[in-house]
Motif scaffolding. Structure first.
Motif, PDB file in Angstrom:
ATOM      1  N   VAL A 114      10.808  -1.500  -0.416  1.00 53.09           N
ATOM      2  CA  VAL A 114       9.420  -1.989  -0.526  1.00 53.09           C
ATOM      3  C   VAL A 114       8.444  -0.970   0.060  1.00 53.09           C
ATOM      4  N   ILE A 115       8.766  -0.452   1.255  1.00 55.19           N
ATOM      5  CA  ILE A 115       7.886   0.522   1.905  1.00 55.19           C
ATOM      6  C   ILE A 115       7.775   1.793   1.067  1.00 55.19           C
ATOM      7  N   LEU A 116       8.894   2.233   0.506  1.00 55.42           N
ATOM      8  CA  LEU A 116       8.906   3.439  -0.322  1.00 55.42           C
ATOM      9  C   LEU A 116       8.030   3.262  -1.564  1.00 55.42           C
ATOM     10  N   VAL A 117       8.166   2.125  -2.220  1.00 56.31           N
ATOM     11  CA  VAL A 117       7.370   1.864  -3.428  1.00 56.31           C
ATOM     12  C   VAL A 117       5.880   1.802  -3.087  1.00 56.31           C
ATOM     13  N   ILE A 118       5.549   1.163  -1.981  1.00 57.69           N
ATOM     14  CA  ILE A 118       4.143   1.082  -1.562  1.00 57.69           C
ATOM     15  C   ILE A 118       3.591   2.479  -1.279  1.00 57.69           C
ATOM     16  N   ALA A 119       4.372   3.294  -0.578  1.00 56.65           N
ATOM     17  CA  ALA A 119       3.946   4.661  -0.257  1.00 56.65           C
ATOM     18  C   ALA A 119       3.704   5.469  -1.528  1.00 56.65           C
TER      19      ALA A 119
ATOM     20  N   THR B  31       0.140   7.022  -2.913  1.00 56.36           N
ATOM     21  CA  THR B  31       0.034   8.453  -3.253  1.00 56.36           C
ATOM     22  C   THR B  31      -0.479   8.626  -4.677  1.00 56.36           C
ATOM     23  N   ARG B  32       0.038   7.838  -5.594  1.00 56.89           N
ATOM     24  CA  ARG B  32      -0.416   7.888  -6.987  1.00 56.89           C
ATOM     25  C   ARG B  32      -1.905   7.576  -7.088  1.00 56.89           C
ATOM     26  N   HIS B  33      -2.337   6.550  -6.388  1.00 64.41           N
ATOM     27  CA  HIS B  33      -3.761   6.175  -6.397  1.00 64.41           C
ATOM     28  C   HIS B  33      -4.630   7.292  -5.828  1.00 64.41           C
ATOM     29  N   LEU B  34      -4.166   7.907  -4.742  1.00 63.46           N
ATOM     30  CA  LEU B  34      -4.933   8.995  -4.139  1.00 63.46           C
ATOM     31  C   LEU B  34      -5.010  10.197  -5.076  1.00 63.46           C
ATOM     32  N   CYS B  35      -3.912  10.491  -5.775  1.00 62.40           N
ATOM     33  CA  CYS B  35      -3.916  11.600  -6.733  1.00 62.40           C
ATOM     34  C   CYS B  35      -4.902  11.330  -7.868  1.00 62.40           C
ATOM     35  N   ILE B  36      -4.875  10.120  -8.394  1.00 64.99           N
ATOM     36  CA  ILE B  36      -5.793   9.763  -9.482  1.00 64.99           C
ATOM     37  C   ILE B  36      -7.242   9.905  -9.027  1.00 64.99           C
ATOM     38  N   SER B  37      -7.537   9.414  -7.833  1.00 61.37           N
ATOM     39  CA  SER B  37      -8.907   9.510  -7.295  1.00 61.37           C
ATOM     40  C   SER B  37      -9.304  10.967  -7.083  1.00 61.37           C
ATOM     41  N   TRP B  38      -8.357  11.764  -6.595  1.00 58.76           N
ATOM     42  CA  TRP B  38      -8.612  13.196  -6.344  1.00 58.76           C
ATOM     43  C   TRP B  38      -8.914  13.931  -7.637  1.00 58.76           C
ATOM     44  N   PHE B  39      -8.084  13.716  -8.656  1.00 55.23           N
ATOM     45  CA  PHE B  39      -8.289  14.387  -9.948  1.00 55.23           C
ATOM     46  C   PHE B  39      -9.599  13.936 -10.603  1.00 55.23           C
TER      47      PHE B  39
ATOM     48  N   ALA C 291       0.911  16.104  -8.822  1.00 57.02           N
ATOM     49  CA  ALA C 291       1.217  14.713  -8.473  1.00 57.02           C
ATOM     50  C   ALA C 291       2.717  14.530  -8.274  1.00 57.02           C
ATOM     51  N   GLN C 292       3.526  15.176  -9.118  1.00 54.13           N
ATOM     52  CA  GLN C 292       4.980  15.085  -8.972  1.00 54.13           C
ATOM     53  C   GLN C 292       5.424  15.649  -7.635  1.00 54.13           C
ATOM     54  N   GLN C 293       4.895  16.804  -7.267  1.00 56.17           N
ATOM     55  CA  GLN C 293       5.277  17.419  -5.999  1.00 56.17           C
ATOM     56  C   GLN C 293       4.834  16.572  -4.803  1.00 56.17           C
ATOM     57  N   CYS C 294       3.644  16.033  -4.867  1.00 55.32           N
ATOM     58  CA  CYS C 294       3.146  15.176  -3.785  1.00 55.32           C
ATOM     59  C   CYS C 294       4.025  13.935  -3.624  1.00 55.32           C
ATOM     60  N   CYS C 295       4.386  13.310  -4.750  1.00 57.59           N
ATOM     61  CA  CYS C 295       5.210  12.101  -4.687  1.00 57.59           C
ATOM     62  C   CYS C 295       6.629  12.409  -4.207  1.00 57.59           C
ATOM     63  N   GLU C 296       7.158  13.566  -4.605  1.00 54.48           N
ATOM     64  CA  GLU C 296       8.495  13.953  -4.143  1.00 54.48           C
ATOM     65  C   GLU C 296       8.516  14.117  -2.623  1.00 54.48           C
ATOM     66  N   VAL C 297       7.506  14.784  -2.087  1.00 54.79           N
ATOM     67  CA  VAL C 297       7.427  14.980  -0.639  1.00 54.79           C
ATOM     68  C   VAL C 297       7.216  13.649   0.073  1.00 54.79           C
ATOM     69  N   ILE C 298       6.434  12.753  -0.521  1.00 60.94           N
ATOM     70  CA  ILE C 298       6.208  11.436   0.078  1.00 60.94           C
ATOM     71  C   ILE C 298       7.513  10.657   0.178  1.00 60.94           C
ATOM     72  N   VAL C 299       8.385  10.790  -0.822  1.00 63.27           N
ATOM     73  CA  VAL C 299       9.691  10.138  -0.750  1.00 63.27           C
ATOM     74  C   VAL C 299      10.469  10.661   0.454  1.00 63.27           C
TER      75      VAL C 299
END
Length: 257
Positions: free
Chosen positions: A208-213, A217-225, A240-248
């Protein structure tokens, strides 16, 4: 499962040689994008095997470096290149046109080089922290490569595709996601999470925590772009892929360490 679309996804995301027996349709990449997470699953699994073998011969830190290096070789640093281009463009350009022009430039600038070095160092350190347990590294690599590609691909259609002009020579990118592609993307991600939850040191709360994180991150990337370009490019999806991979990796280290 469409074999041609899967092979196109492999060809698009990796340097693995793929031969097609028939002509590729114009909308094939949009359909193939549904298989991006599956390609990530196979890549993460292969890298985990490489880590397991090399860690029997070399110290864990060396095994991590060899694993990361092989990942870069297999993918041709496809997503890392997009990550660096985004930082160069967003850091060095003032207008949308300037940012897009910088992102198209094959040369690597200070912003991109600094961001890429820090990214690789962070991946190395996080995987090294997990390297005491093969199951933890396996879980991290499989989830990191699978879910990050699912999150990045899901951005397609959420923002407008941006290019400097109609004749711009940009990296090929899927322009939309069909319902079939979305369903297969979600199915691959859910199956991966479920199997690792059953077999690996993941609790339900961890999932659950991983999915929320990842969704944050996805929302922040969308807002950033959206703020920087008013939409996305192929480089943005790579970032976005690299950011999400590191977040995992960050999330798993925080949960397990």
């Amino acid at each position: 499962m469409n074999k041609q679309h899967f092979l196109l996804a492999v060809s698009f995301l990796t340097r693995v040689p793929v031969h097609f027996k028939q002509e590729i349709e114009d909308n094939a990449l949009s359909e193939a994008s549904g298989y991006f997470a599956l390609v990530g699953l196979l890549l993460g699994s292969a890298l985990a095997v490489v880590f397991g073998i090399t860690s029997l011969i070399f110290p864990p830190s060396v095994a991590v470096i060899l694993t990361l290096a092989l990942g870069v070789l297999i993918t041709g640093a496809f997503h890392e290149d997009g990550f660096a281009d985004v930082w160069d463009g967003f850091g060095g350009g003032w207008t949308v046109s300037q940012k897009l022009s910088i992102m198209k430039d094959s040369r690597l600038g200070t912003y991109g080089a600094s961001a890429l070095i820090l990214l690789l160092l962070l991946k190395f350190q996080l995987l090294s922290l997990l390297s005491g347990s093969f199951t933890q590294v396996l879980c991290a690599l499989v989830l990191g490569h699978t879910l990050s590609r699912a999150m990045a691909t899901s951005i397609i259609g959420k923002l407008a595709y941006v290019q400097e002009d109609a004749q711009s020579k940009v990296k090929p990118v899927a322009m939309s996601l069909s319902s079939h592609a979305k369903d297969f993307l979600v199915l691959t991600s859910l199956c991966t999470l479920f199997v690792l939850w059953l077999c690996m040191p993941l609790s339900f709360i961890d999932v659950v925590i991983l999915v929320i994180a990842l969704f944050i991150t996805r929302h922040l990337c969308i807002s950033w772009f959206k703020q920087q370009l008013g939409g996305y490019t192929g480089d943005c999806l790579g970032a976005a892929q690299q950011c999400c991979e590191v977040i995992v990796y960050l999330t798993l280290v925080a949960l397990w360490m």
